[in-house]
Design a protein around this motif. Structure first.
Motif, PDB file in Angstrom:
ATOM      1  N   LEU A 172       5.036  64.214 -18.294  1.00 57.15           N
ATOM      2  CA  LEU A 172       5.625  65.268 -17.462  1.00 57.15           C
ATOM      3  C   LEU A 172       7.117  65.313 -17.739  1.00 57.15           C
ATOM      4  O   LEU A 172       7.808  64.293 -17.619  1.00 57.15           O
ATOM      5  CB  LEU A 172       5.361  65.016 -15.976  1.00 57.15           C
ATOM      6  CG  LEU A 172       5.818  66.130 -15.007  1.00 57.15           C
ATOM      7  CD1 LEU A 172       4.903  66.186 -13.780  1.00 57.15           C
ATOM      8  CD2 LEU A 172       7.264  65.945 -14.551  1.00 57.15           C
ATOM      9  N   ARG A 173       7.602  66.491 -18.122  1.00 59.55           N
ATOM     10  CA  ARG A 173       9.029  66.675 -18.429  1.00 59.55           C
ATOM     11  C   ARG A 173       9.613  67.721 -17.489  1.00 59.55           C
ATOM     12  O   ARG A 173       9.138  68.851 -17.442  1.00 59.55           O
ATOM     13  CB  ARG A 173       9.201  67.129 -19.881  1.00 59.55           C
ATOM     14  CG  ARG A 173      10.654  67.301 -20.319  1.00 59.55           C
ATOM     15  CD  ARG A 173      10.713  67.752 -21.782  1.00 59.55           C
ATOM     16  NE  ARG A 173      12.057  67.699 -22.322  1.00 59.55           N
ATOM     17  CZ  ARG A 173      12.933  68.710 -22.282  1.00 59.55           C
ATOM     18  NH1 ARG A 173      12.567  69.873 -21.718  1.00 59.55           N
ATOM     19  NH2 ARG A 173      14.135  68.585 -22.802  1.00 59.55           N
ATOM     20  N   ALA A 174      10.618  67.318 -16.717  1.00 60.78           N
ATOM     21  CA  ALA A 174      11.287  68.229 -15.784  1.00 60.78           C
ATOM     22  C   ALA A 174      12.789  68.065 -15.954  1.00 60.78           C
ATOM     23  O   ALA A 174      13.446  67.304 -15.223  1.00 60.78           O
ATOM     24  CB  ALA A 174      10.860  67.936 -14.354  1.00 60.78           C
ATOM     25  N   VAL A 175      13.322  68.745 -16.948  1.00 66.59           N
ATOM     26  CA  VAL A 175      14.751  68.677 -17.257  1.00 66.59           C
ATOM     27  C   VAL A 175      15.432  69.905 -16.653  1.00 66.59           C
ATOM     28  O   VAL A 175      15.094  71.044 -16.992  1.00 66.59           O
ATOM     29  CB  VAL A 175      14.979  68.621 -18.784  1.00 66.59           C
ATOM     30  CG1 VAL A 175      16.457  68.718 -19.115  1.00 66.59           C
ATOM     31  CG2 VAL A 175      14.389  67.333 -19.348  1.00 66.59           C
ATOM     32  N   ASN A 176      16.371  69.672 -15.758  1.00 62.19           N
ATOM     33  CA  ASN A 176      16.997  70.758 -15.008  1.00 62.19           C
ATOM     34  C   ASN A 176      18.513  70.754 -15.175  1.00 62.19           C
ATOM     35  O   ASN A 176      19.136  69.694 -15.256  1.00 62.19           O
ATOM     36  CB  ASN A 176      16.680  70.614 -13.511  1.00 62.19           C
ATOM     37  CG  ASN A 176      15.194  70.556 -13.230  1.00 62.19           C
ATOM     38  OD1 ASN A 176      14.517  71.565 -13.273  1.00 62.19           O
ATOM     39  ND2 ASN A 176      14.680  69.351 -12.965  1.00 62.19           N
ATOM     40  N   TYR A 177      19.069  71.951 -15.185  1.00 60.96           N
ATOM     41  CA  TYR A 177      20.521  72.121 -15.207  1.00 60.96           C
ATOM     42  C   TYR A 177      20.956  72.548 -13.803  1.00 60.96           C
ATOM     43  O   TYR A 177      20.552  73.610 -13.326  1.00 60.96           O
ATOM     44  CB  TYR A 177      20.909  73.193 -16.229  1.00 60.96           C
ATOM     45  CG  TYR A 177      22.375  73.582 -16.199  1.00 60.96           C
ATOM     46  CD1 TYR A 177      23.342  72.730 -16.729  1.00 60.96           C
ATOM     47  CD2 TYR A 177      22.784  74.797 -15.661  1.00 60.96           C
ATOM     48  CE1 TYR A 177      24.687  73.087 -16.716  1.00 60.96           C
ATOM     49  CE2 TYR A 177      24.126  75.162 -15.640  1.00 60.96           C
ATOM     50  CZ  TYR A 177      25.066  74.311 -16.164  1.00 60.96           C
ATOM     51  OH  TYR A 177      26.400  74.658 -16.146  1.00 60.96           O
ATOM     52  N   MET A 178      21.720  71.687 -13.143  1.00 63.44           N
ATOM     53  CA  MET A 178      22.182  71.999 -11.793  1.00 63.44           C
ATOM     54  C   MET A 178      23.684  72.250 -11.829  1.00 63.44           C
ATOM     55  O   MET A 178      24.482  71.341 -12.038  1.00 63.44           O
ATOM     56  CB  MET A 178      21.858  70.847 -10.830  1.00 63.44           C
ATOM     57  CG  MET A 178      22.292  71.099  -9.396  1.00 63.44           C
ATOM     58  SD  MET A 178      21.628  72.632  -8.678  1.00 63.44           S
ATOM     59  CE  MET A 178      19.868  72.293  -8.728  1.00 63.44           C
ATOM     60  N   ASP A 179      24.047  73.509 -11.657  1.00 61.41           N
ATOM     61  CA  ASP A 179      25.447  73.922 -11.681  1.00 61.41           C
ATOM     62  C   ASP A 179      26.025  73.859 -10.276  1.00 61.41           C
ATOM     63  O   ASP A 179      25.320  74.066  -9.290  1.00 61.41           O
ATOM     64  CB  ASP A 179      25.537  75.350 -12.227  1.00 61.41           C
ATOM     65  CG  ASP A 179      26.969  75.759 -12.518  1.00 61.41           C
ATOM     66  OD1 ASP A 179      27.659  76.178 -11.566  1.00 61.41           O
ATOM     67  OD2 ASP A 179      27.380  75.663 -13.677  1.00 61.41           O
ATOM     68  N   GLN A 180      27.317  73.592 -10.172  1.00 68.60           N
ATOM     69  CA  GLN A 180      27.955  73.544  -8.865  1.00 68.60           C
ATOM     70  C   GLN A 180      28.010  74.918  -8.192  1.00 68.60           C
ATOM     71  O   GLN A 180      28.267  75.012  -6.993  1.00 68.60           O
ATOM     72  CB  GLN A 180      29.363  72.966  -8.978  1.00 68.60           C
ATOM     73  CG  GLN A 180      29.370  71.462  -9.191  1.00 68.60           C
ATOM     74  CD  GLN A 180      30.761  70.912  -9.393  1.00 68.60           C
ATOM     75  OE1 GLN A 180      31.342  71.018 -10.462  1.00 68.60           O
ATOM     76  NE2 GLN A 180      31.310  70.300  -8.349  1.00 68.60           N
ATOM     77  N   ASP A 181      27.774  75.956  -8.967  1.00 68.46           N
ATOM     78  CA  ASP A 181      27.731  77.308  -8.393  1.00 68.46           C
ATOM     79  C   ASP A 181      26.346  77.692  -7.895  1.00 68.46           C
ATOM     80  O   ASP A 181      26.169  78.758  -7.307  1.00 68.46           O
ATOM     81  CB  ASP A 181      28.186  78.342  -9.435  1.00 68.46           C
ATOM     82  CG  ASP A 181      29.668  78.205  -9.776  1.00 68.46           C
ATOM     83  OD1 ASP A 181      30.435  77.800  -8.883  1.00 68.46           O
ATOM     84  OD2 ASP A 181      30.037  78.498 -10.918  1.00 68.46           O
ATOM     85  N   SER A 182      25.356  76.838  -8.122  1.00 69.03           N
ATOM     86  CA  SER A 182      23.994  77.139  -7.693  1.00 69.03           C
ATOM     87  C   SER A 182      23.924  77.240  -6.171  1.00 69.03           C
ATOM     88  O   SER A 182      24.524  76.439  -5.445  1.00 69.03           O
ATOM     89  CB  SER A 182      23.042  76.042  -8.171  1.00 69.03           C
ATOM     90  OG  SER A 182      21.803  76.111  -7.499  1.00 69.03           O
ATOM     91  N   LYS A 183      23.149  78.187  -5.691  1.00 66.77           N
ATOM     92  CA  LYS A 183      22.986  78.332  -4.239  1.00 66.77           C
ATOM     93  C   LYS A 183      22.312  77.103  -3.648  1.00 66.77           C
ATOM     94  O   LYS A 183      22.525  76.761  -2.484  1.00 66.77           O
ATOM     95  CB  LYS A 183      22.179  79.584  -3.912  1.00 66.77           C
ATOM     96  CG  LYS A 183      20.751  79.591  -4.445  1.00 66.77           C
ATOM     97  CD  LYS A 183      20.064  80.914  -4.154  1.00 66.77           C
ATOM     98  CE  LYS A 183      18.641  80.944  -4.707  1.00 66.77           C
ATOM     99  NZ  LYS A 183      17.980  82.241  -4.466  1.00 66.77           N
TER     100      LYS A 183
END
Length: 381
Positions: A172-183
Motif C-alpha cells: 500500500l502506497r499513500a504518498v501525499n503532498y501537504m502544503d501549508q496553504d491547504s484548507k
C-alpha cells in the motif's frame, strides 16, 4: 425553540468535513436519512454556517446550539427527546468526552475516525460502551468511509472468493503532498496536533481500514520507522512499515505527507499479490454513463494467470470501476443499525481500534517487531 415530534439527528462539530462530506452525503441518500434537526459548535458563527449549509443542501432549518448561550448549549441539545442520534465531527482530542456525554444522554453515536487518540483511550471507550450503553440498545459506529467504500469491499470479496489464489504479499502506497496553504492544514487542531502522529493518525486510519477490509486475514505484527521531514507537520509525517498477517502473508505500508511535490503521488494505490494473479486498486476518474458527469472511482484491476500443463499461461485482465460513495454508505449503515437493528459488520469500534493500534505501533516501533494483539491486550489490563 420549537421542535417537531418526529425523530431527528444532530451534528456536533461544524468543520470542513461536516460541511463538505456529511451534509452532501445526507442529501444523496435522501429519505433513508433522518432529518438534521440541530447543529452544535463551540462558536455561534461556525454553528450558524453549518446550519446555513444544511438549509441550502438539505432544505431544512436545523436549530443552532453553541457554548456562548447557556439556554442553547450542548446540554440543552442533548436533553431533547426528538434527537435520537448524534454525528460527532470534532477534533480528535475532544471526541472521547463528547462520545460519552452523548451516550449518557441516551443518544446513538456516529463518531468520526479515529475512534480515539490512542489505543488506551480507545480500549477505555469500548469498555465503557460495552458495559453501560450497548446493553441499553444504543448504537455506536465509527464514521470511517474507506471501510465502507464499495470498491474496497468488492476487492476484498474478489480476493476471498479466490480470484487471485492465496494472498502471498501486498503493498500500500499513500504518498501525499501537504502544503501549508491547504484548507486541511489550516484547520487549527491539525496545525498544532495534541495527539500522536498528526496527519499520520488522522489520515493513516483511512488506509489501514481499507487494508483491513481488503485482506482476507488481519495484520498481527509490524516493524516500522517514523520520521519528521517537514517541520510544519509535527510530530511525524512519514512511516515505512513492514507488516505480517495472520495467514502468513506480508507486505509494505508506505505513508507520508511530506512529498516534495504533488507529482510524487503518482503511483499511489494498493496491490495484493496471490498465487494465481494479482489485484490493484487506485483512485481515478470516470464518466457517469447516466449523467455524463465526471465522477471519482476506485479502479480495480484483476490479473489472473491461467495454467497450461502446470505452468503459467496467458494472463486474463478485468478492470472494474466502482463509484466512490463511502460517506453515503457509512451513513446508510448507521441508519440501518439505529432504525432497523441491522448490522452489516462494518464501522465497528473494534475495527477502528485495530486501525489506531496499527498507526500507534508504526509510530513507535523504531525497527522493533510489535505484536498488535499484545498492544491491545496490554491496554486492557
Amino acid at each position: 425553540m420549537t421542535h417537531a415530534n418526529d425523530a431527528g439527528i444532530a451534528i456536533l462539530g461544524a468543520g470542513l468535513y461536516a460541511k463538505e462530506a456529511h451534509i452532501p452525503a445526507l442529501a444523496n441518500i435522501g429519505t433513508i436519512a433522518l432529518p438534521v434537526k440541530a447543529v452544535y459548535s463551540r462558536s455561534e458563527k461556525s454553528a450558524r454556517e453549518l446550519a446555513d449549509e444544511a438549509t441550502r443542501v438539505l432544505h431544512l432549518t436545523p436549530d443552532v446550539y453553541h457554548d456562548a448561550d447557556s439556554s442553547a448549549n450542548l446540554d440543552v441539545l442533548l436533553s431533547r427527546p426528538d434527537i435520537v442520534a448524534v454525528n460527532i465531527v470534532l477534533p480528535i482530542g475532544l471526541q472521547p468526552s463528547f462520545i460519552l456525554k452523548a451516550f449518557a444522554s441516551g443518544k446513538h453515536v456516529f463518531s468520526a475516525k479515529p475512534i480515539a487518540p490512542d489505543v488506551a483511550e480507545s480500549v477505555r471507550l469500548i469498555s465503557v460502551y460495552n458495559a453501560d450503553y450497548k446493553p441499553k440498545g444504543l448504537v455506536w459506529r465509527i464514521a470511517e468511509n474507506f471501510e465502507t467504500e464499495p470498491g474496497y469491499l468488492l476487492a476484498g470479496r474478489l480476493i476471498r472468493e479466490g480470484k487471485i489464489g492465496k494472498v502471498t504479499f501486498f503493498n500500500l502506497r499513500a504518498v501525499n503532498y501537504m502544503d501549508q496553504d491547504s484548507k486541511w492544514y489550516k484547520t487549527p487542531w491539525r496545525t498544532i496536533p495534541d495527539y500522536q502522529g498528526g496527519f499520520l493518525l488522522d489520515g493513516g486510519v483511512h488506509s489501514t481500514s481499507a487494508l483491513r477490509v481488503i485482506l482476507p486475514s488481519r495484520i498481527t505484527k509490524l516493524s516500522s520507522f517514523a520520521s519528521l521531514n517537514k517541520k510544519y507537520l509535527p510530530p511525524q509525517d512519514t512511516i515505512n512499515v513492514i507488516a505480517k498477517a495472520e495467514d502468513g502473508s506480508h507486505g509494505i505500508f508506505e505513508m507520508t505527507f511530506a512529498a516534495p511535490a504533488p507529482s510524487l503521488s503518482k503511483g499511489n494505490g494498493t496491490v495484493i499479490t496471490g498465487t494465481d494473479g494479482w489485484l490493484s486498486i487506485e483512485q481515478g476518474k470516470a464518466v457517469d454513463t447516466n449523467t455524463g458527469k465526471e465522477v471519482s472511482v476506485l479502479r480495480i484491476t484483476v490479473k489472473t494467470i491461467t495454467k497450461v500443463n502446470g505452468k503459467p499461461g496467458p494472463e486474463k485482465e478485468e478492470i472494474i470501476e466502482v463509484p466512490v460513495r463511502g460517506v453515503e454508505a457509512e451513513w446508510e449503515g448507521f441508519f440501518a443499525a439505529i432504525l432497523r437493528n441491522e448490522d452489516d459488520g462494518l464501522s465497528s469500534p473494534e475495527g477502528a481500534l485495530e486501525d489506531v493500534a496499527f498507526i500507534q505501533a508504526a509510530l513507535n516501533s523504531e525497527g522493533n517487531l510489535i505484536d498488535l494483539q499484545k498492544l491491545v491486550r496490554d491496554a486492557r489490563l
